[in-house]
Design a protein around this motif. Structure first.
Motif, PDB file in Angstrom:
ATOM      1  N   ASP A 176       0.843  -1.397   0.053  1.00  0.00           N
ATOM      2  CA  ASP A 176      -0.128  -0.039   0.015  1.00  0.00           C
ATOM      3  C   ASP A 176       0.853   1.239   0.143  1.00  0.00           C
ATOM      4  N   ALA A 177       0.697   2.124  -1.027  1.00  0.00           N
ATOM      5  CA  ALA A 177       1.435   3.317  -1.078  1.00  0.00           C
ATOM      6  C   ALA A 177       1.401   4.157  -0.030  1.00  0.00           C
ATOM      7  N   LYS A 178       0.160   4.261   0.547  1.00  0.00           N
ATOM      8  CA  LYS A 178      -0.103   5.234   1.861  1.00  0.00           C
ATOM      9  C   LYS A 178       0.383   4.561   3.254  1.00  0.00           C
ATOM     10  N   GLN A 230      11.257   5.044   8.687  1.00  0.00           N
ATOM     11  CA  GLN A 230      10.010   5.039   8.050  1.00  0.00           C
ATOM     12  C   GLN A 230       8.848   5.025   8.845  1.00  0.00           C
ATOM     13  N   PHE A 231       8.902   4.906  10.119  1.00  0.00           N
ATOM     14  CA  PHE A 231       7.625   5.212  11.079  1.00  0.00           C
ATOM     15  C   PHE A 231       7.445   6.585  11.105  1.00  0.00           C
ATOM     16  N   ARG A 232       8.588   7.539  11.227  1.00  0.00           N
ATOM     17  CA  ARG A 232       8.343   8.894  11.209  1.00  0.00           C
ATOM     18  C   ARG A 232       7.603   9.290   9.626  1.00  0.00           C
ATOM     19  N   THR A 233       8.266   8.796   8.816  1.00  0.00           N
ATOM     20  CA  THR A 233       7.577   8.912   7.344  1.00  0.00           C
ATOM     21  C   THR A 233       6.041   8.744   7.501  1.00  0.00           C
ATOM     22  N   ALA A 234       5.740   7.706   7.983  1.00  0.00           N
ATOM     23  CA  ALA A 234       4.088   7.297   8.058  1.00  0.00           C
ATOM     24  C   ALA A 234       3.392   8.001   8.879  1.00  0.00           C
ATOM     25  N   ILE A 235       4.021   8.617   9.812  1.00  0.00           N
ATOM     26  CA  ILE A 235       3.210   9.288  10.873  1.00  0.00           C
ATOM     27  C   ILE A 235       3.095  10.843  10.268  1.00  0.00           C
TER      28      ILE A 235
END
Length: 328
Positions: free
Chosen positions: A22-24, A74-79
Motif C-alpha cells: 500500500d503506497a500510503k 519509516q515510522f516517522r515518514t508514516a506518521i
C-alpha cells in the motif's frame, strides 16, 4: 521480558501484512518489520548466536542499529504522511527525514568501521566506547532516534486535538507517548554508559538504570503497538461490517438476479453456477456491485418485456445500490 518487544513487533507486522504494498500505509509495515528484526537481534542469546556466523566482529550490532534507524525513519515518514494535512509541509518534512537518515547511517557506518571490535559482545558500544569511532557510532545513532521520537511526539501533539475520531485521537496519543518513552530509554542507555565509565559496574545507579531500561523499553513498544492497532481498528471494523452486509445482500438478491437474467445470459459475465458461488468469494462488495449492474442491464435491455419487479424486489435492489453508493 527480553523477548516481549520483539514478539509484540512481529505480531504487529503480521497484522499489518495486507498493507505491505500500500503506497500510503506501507511505511508502517516496513517500520514494524525493521524494528522487529532489530529487537530480535538485541536479545543476547540471538545476538551471540548470529554474530559469530558473520565473523565475530559485532557486525550483528551494526546491522541491529541500521535496522533500528531505518525502522524509526519509516515510522516517522508514516506518521508525517498520516497526520500532516498541508501537502507542501508534508513533502518538506519527508525530505528532511531522508536527509537525516542518510547522514545518520553514514556516520554510524564510518564510526563502526574505524573502531576495533574484536570479540562478539552485545554491549560492544559500551565495551569499546573509549574509541573515538565507537563514540561517533553510539552518539550519532542515539541522536537520530531521539530526534525522531521527539519529532513524532511533536507531530502527534500538534494534530491529535484536531481529529474527529476518538479512536484516532487515542491511538496517536499513545504513539506519541510511546515515542517519548523510547527517547527516555535511549537517554537511560547513554546515562548508563557514563555511570559505568565513572563508577564501574557496581555503581550505585547502575541497578536503577537497568530496571528503568527493561520496563521502559517494553512499555514504549507496547504503547506504540497498541496505538497503531487502535488507529487501524475503525477502518477494519467498517470493512468487516460492509463485507457482512454485502454478503447478506448477495444471498437475498440471487433469486431476483436469476429471474432477470434468465432470458439474457449474454449480459452475464460468469455462468450461473459460478455466479452463485460469488456469495462465498472474497470482497463481497465487488460481487454485489456486479450483481446489481447485471440486474439493471437486463432490465434496460428488455424494456417493457422484462419481468416485473415486486415492491420488495425493488426495495432490496435500491437498498443494495444505496449501500454501494455510500461505500464509494
Amino acid at each position: 521480558m527480553e523477548f516481549v518487544p520483539a514478539l509484540t513487533l512481529w505480531i504487529l507486522s503480521a497484522i499489518r501484512l495486507p498493507t505491505m504494498f500500500d503506497a500510503k500505509r506501507g511505511s508502517v509495515f516496513r517500520a514494524t518489520v525493521l524494528a522487529a528484526v532489530a529487537c530480535t537481534l538485541y536479545v543476547p542469546r540471538i545476538y551471540l548466536l548470529i554474530d559469530p556466523s558473520l565473523g565475530g566482529l559485532n557486525y550483528a550490532g551494526l546491522l541491529l542499529l541500521l535496522f533500528l534507524l531505518c525502522g524509526f525513519w519509516q515510522f516517522r515518514t508514516a506518521i508525517v504522511l498520516a497526520m500532516v494535512p498541508n501537502g507542501e509541509r508534508r513533502r518538506r518534512q519527508v525530505t528532511v527525514g531522508r536527509a537525516a537518515i542518510a547522514c545518520a547511517g553514514a556516520a554510524v557506518a564510518v564510526g563502526f568501521f574505524t573502531s576495533r571490535t574484536n570479540a562478539s559482545d552485545q554491549n560492544f558500544p559500551l565495551t569499546y566506547g573509549n574509541q573515538p569511532g565507537m563514540a561517533v557510532f553510539l552518539w550519532s545513532g542515539s541522536a537520530f532516534i531521539i530526534w525522531v521520537c521527539f519529532d513524532i511526539a511533536r507531530v502527534c501533539r500538534h494534530n491529535v486535538p484536531q481529529m474527529r475520531s476518538r479512536a484516532f485521537r487515542a491511538g496517536f496519543a499513545l504513539i506519541g507517548l510511546g515515542c517519548l518513552a523510547f527517547a527516555l530509554v535511549l537517554v537511560d542507555r547513554l546515562a548508563y554508559g557514563a555511570v559505568l565509565h565513572n563508577e564501574g559496574p557496581h555503581g550505585a545507579d547502575i541497578g536503577a538504570l537497568d530496571a528503568f531500561y527493561s520496563i521502559g523499553e517494553t512499555l514504549a513498544v507496547l504503547m506504540v503497538s497498541l496505538g497503531l492497532i487502535i488507529v487501524r481498528m475503525p477502518g477494519q471494523l467498517h470493512r468487516e461490517r460492509l463485507g457482512f452486509r454485502s454478503w447478506i445482500l448477495l444471498i437475498k438478491l440471487f433469486p431476483l438476479w436469476r429471474k432477470q437474467t434468465a432470458q439474457r445470459p449474454d449480459l452475464v459475465l460468469e455462468p450461473p453456477i459460478r455466479n452463485a458461488l460469488n456469495t462465498f468469494r472474497r470482497h463481497p462488495e465487488t460481487q454485489l456491485h456486479r450483481r446489481v449492474i447485471e440486474i439493471r442491464d437486463c432490465e434496460m435491455a428488455r424494456g417493457h418485456m422484462a419481468p416485473a419487479m415486486t415492491p420488495r424486489d425493488l426495495s432490496l435492489l435500491e437498498h443494495a445500490e444505496d449501500v454501494l453508493t455510500r461505500h464509494a
